[in-house]
Motif scaffolding. Structure first.
Motif, short mmCIF file in Angstrom:
data_model
loop_
_atom_site.label_atom_id
_atom_site.label_comp_id
_atom_site.label_asym_id
_atom_site.label_seq_id
_atom_site.Cartn_x
_atom_site.Cartn_y
_atom_site.Cartn_z
N GLY A 1 0.81 -1.21 0.00
CA GLY A 1 0.00 0.00 0.00
C GLY A 1 0.84 1.26 0.00
O GLY A 1 0.34 2.35 0.23
N ARG B 1 -3.17 9.42 -1.65
CA ARG B 1 -4.23 9.19 -0.67
C ARG B 1 -5.57 8.98 -1.33
O ARG B 1 -6.36 8.14 -0.92
CB ARG B 1 -4.35 10.37 0.29
CG ARG B 1 -3.30 10.37 1.38
CD ARG B 1 -3.46 11.58 2.25
NE ARG B 1 -4.66 11.52 3.06
CZ ARG B 1 -4.79 10.82 4.18
NH1 ARG B 1 -3.77 10.12 4.61
NH2 ARG B 1 -5.90 10.83 4.85
N GLY C 1 -5.91 5.55 -2.19
CA GLY C 1 -5.74 4.56 -1.13
C GLY C 1 -4.30 4.15 -0.88
O GLY C 1 -4.05 3.15 -0.22
N TYR C 2 -3.37 4.91 -1.40
CA TYR C 2 -1.96 4.58 -1.17
C TYR C 2 -1.29 5.65 -0.32
O TYR C 2 -1.67 6.82 -0.35
CB TYR C 2 -1.21 4.49 -2.51
CG TYR C 2 -1.54 3.25 -3.30
CD1 TYR C 2 -0.76 2.11 -3.19
CD2 TYR C 2 -2.65 3.21 -4.15
CE1 TYR C 2 -1.06 0.96 -3.90
CE2 TYR C 2 -2.96 2.07 -4.87
CZ TYR C 2 -2.16 0.94 -4.74
OH TYR C 2 -2.46 -0.19 -5.45
N THR C 3 -0.31 5.24 0.43
CA THR C 3 0.52 6.16 1.18
C THR C 3 1.79 6.43 0.38
O THR C 3 2.48 5.49 0.00
CB THR C 3 0.91 5.57 2.54
OG1 THR C 3 -0.27 5.28 3.28
CG2 THR C 3 1.77 6.55 3.34
#
Lengths: 350, 350
Positions: free
Chosen positions: B62, B88, B91-93
């Motif tokens: 992720g 973001r 859904g990713y950091t």
DNA sequence: TGGCAGCTCTGCAACGATGCAGACATCGTG
DNA sequence: CACGATGTCTGCATCGTTGCAGAGCTGCCA
């Protein structure tokens, strides 16, 4: 197509998984014949190790996280550079994240399922986190904090002496003979601890010099950005008796103030001297260049990384340390004036 | 003391590992009685999930990596902010690293054992990497490139049209009636592709306007930093016939030039107009404020993240895409002059 | 009462790598 | 020739988690 694993390579080369692993890592002695076979298979299958699996086995990732409120605030960007360098010196890769100064984002970091749990340790520059938040964190990695927050002694800390830094900045203005010294950047509410320490330093300097504190000269700003500094400076100059110097709580505020002053025809430093805190490179190139109190970012980064690595590797007592970093007054044109030109200030010509 | 695992919690609560996992993740239906028991045990042992193990099982972390040459170059810092936000949304950091513009560091990233292999995908802003380097990478994660490098079509790319951006900047100066237009930032060697595109745009604009190209007015700089811009501007003004406008290949060069010009008593823009490329916030607050051509950083970040996520999740054909982002001319005081003050330029007073 | 559905809960295998102990072959030495 | 030392190579267990298949129980209906 699935990524090749050690097992795939082993099957193809007709050897054990273990031997492939040994070849990949150059561990045990492997005969030339086998090594060659394995390497052929490695190449044919384009094998690349799965770092996650390796980390699981070894219990560490070699990654440190640095979390700052805003990456595009030059102070944090410069600090990030120094931290990345310090991490490398200790064999760690530092990666940087930002929270946009959002309390919820800050808390999210510490959540049970935070992806930051992948990191061996975290360096946080918190704005709003409370000790409570840190206590209940779902994060297993050690943490070192930057800044003055949460001084209850439960976490390791690195910070400059903000009271002294602010005092020295103010004293520099006083030494120039200024008496109506304004301040931009106070944050007289719960999460403004750094600002409050700087206010304390500012007031100390005034007091020591016997200058009365005038609350009208102190402008709060919600954040430390150029635009707010510019607005505050404009307001200050509209006062019945405007200041002859401005101490800004950071360089961005000061640079904003600088522009609005010069733009309005105010001569800096003749009419109004300006000083900030942070020592960012931008201040060397403003016109006039910005006097400032510069925290030793190298040192902050080094100390933070060292404390963190000691916690991670267990080489230090887990007793939280409170570490002070150095700071230096750097007087430049915005207080000393522009030398070598036979002029004493900068203003609007025309 | 070892970190508690699911197994420890399970033993203590007298249930199966699987049930504990279910409670932690809220998956399957669990009776209230058991849930309570498990939660007690979780609390007592201060259980925190091992994210690495979870990632291994799920085959993803992720995490996206953004790698830029220098984080304290404002353009990259602002781009980083935009990229983190874009990540973001998907859904990713996003975590950021920098290479210090060091070729070896850049290559190191792609190494078999690079820690960046933990990341699900990488956004690179390369300076010196060759297609060759990228081909042999030991990295399993997909890559998207920022900037004009390596246009051989094997990797997805996001960039503005640098030729057009430079041409528009130069045309803006020409439209103001300037004829001796200097350029700061050329890099006529292998790794200076972006600079070379900007040179091309500069020359296009001159040509279209029928202005002869004068090589003495083009100053190369090894990097795009303020100090080099200042030095180059000083050199230019020392020419027998100095320029009446300067196009800088980025805003930092322009801000350096700006300071050295104003410092030397040159009126900007009356004597010399200045424009840069990047649209960094700092340019809004310089004195005079800096005209610039601003790449749409939001768009660049969004497009880069979208391309990368499509590659990771396999929702797009793996065919590498070449994506163009928008740019906008932002004329400010350094070309238009300072309005609203009844003056036409800024210089040294006194 | 038998049978089935539905709900809880469990155990095993697997993700892909490395640590460890030991098997086997070879060699040199007494 | 026996023995241990050395050098290669292997298999098994393990890191901590989740997917899967199914076991056991309950309750309901015919």
């Amino acid at each position: 197509m699935r990524e090749a694993t050690l097992k795939d390579v082993a099957t193809r080369a007709g050897v054990s998984i273990r031997t492939v692993s040994n070849v990949v890592n150059g561990y045990a002695p492997v005969s030339d014949a086998l090594r060659a076979k394995v390497e052929t298979a490695l190449g044919e299958l384009d094998y690349r190790p799965n770092v996650i699996a390796r980390n699981l086995k070894q219990g560490r990732s070699g990654l440190l996280g640095l979390v700052v409120p805003e990456l595009d605030v030059p102070y944090f960007a410069e600090l990030a550079r120094a931290t990345i360098a310090a991490g490398r010196r200790h064999g760690y890769t530092v990666m940087v994240d930002q929270t946009d100064a959002d309390p919820e984002r800050e808390r999210e970091l510490l959540t049970r399922n935070s992806r930051l749990a992948l990191f061996d340790g975290l360096i946080l520059s918190p704005l709003t986190l409370t000790v409570q938040d840190l206590r209940v964190r779902g994060n297993r990695a050690p943490i070192v904090l930057l800044g003055e927050h949460l001084f209850d002694g439960s976490f390791s800390h690195v910070a400059i002496d903000n009271v002294a830094a602010a005092r020295e900045a103010t004293e520099h203005l006083i030494a120039l003979g200024r008496t109506r010294i304004a301040a931009i950047g106070d944050q007289p509410y719960q999460t403004g601890e750094t600002a409050q320490l700087r206010t304390a330093g500012y007031r100390q300097a005034l007091e020591r010099a016997g200058i009365a504190y005038d609350p009208r000269l102190v402008r709060p700003t919600e954040r430390f950005h150029r635009r707010l500094g510019a607005a505050a400076a404009t307001e200050l100059m509209a006062l019945p008796s405007p200041p002859d110097a401005i101490f800004c709580y950071n360089d961005l505020l000061a640079l904003g103030a600088l522009r609005s002053l010069v733009r309005a025809g105010v001569r800096v430093p003749d009419d109004v001297a300006v000083i900030g805190i942070d020592g960012i490179e931008e201040g060397e190139f403003s016109m006039p260049s910005l006097s400032t109190v510069a925290p030793d970012k190298q040192q902050i980064a080094t100390l933070a990384v060292e404390s963190l690595v000691a916690l991670i590797e267990g080489t230090a007592a887990p007793a939280p340390a409170e570490v002070r970093a150095a700071h230096t007054l750097l007087p430049r044109e915005s207080t000393l004036g522009i030398s070598g030109l036979g002029v004493s200030g900068l203003g609007i010509s025309g």
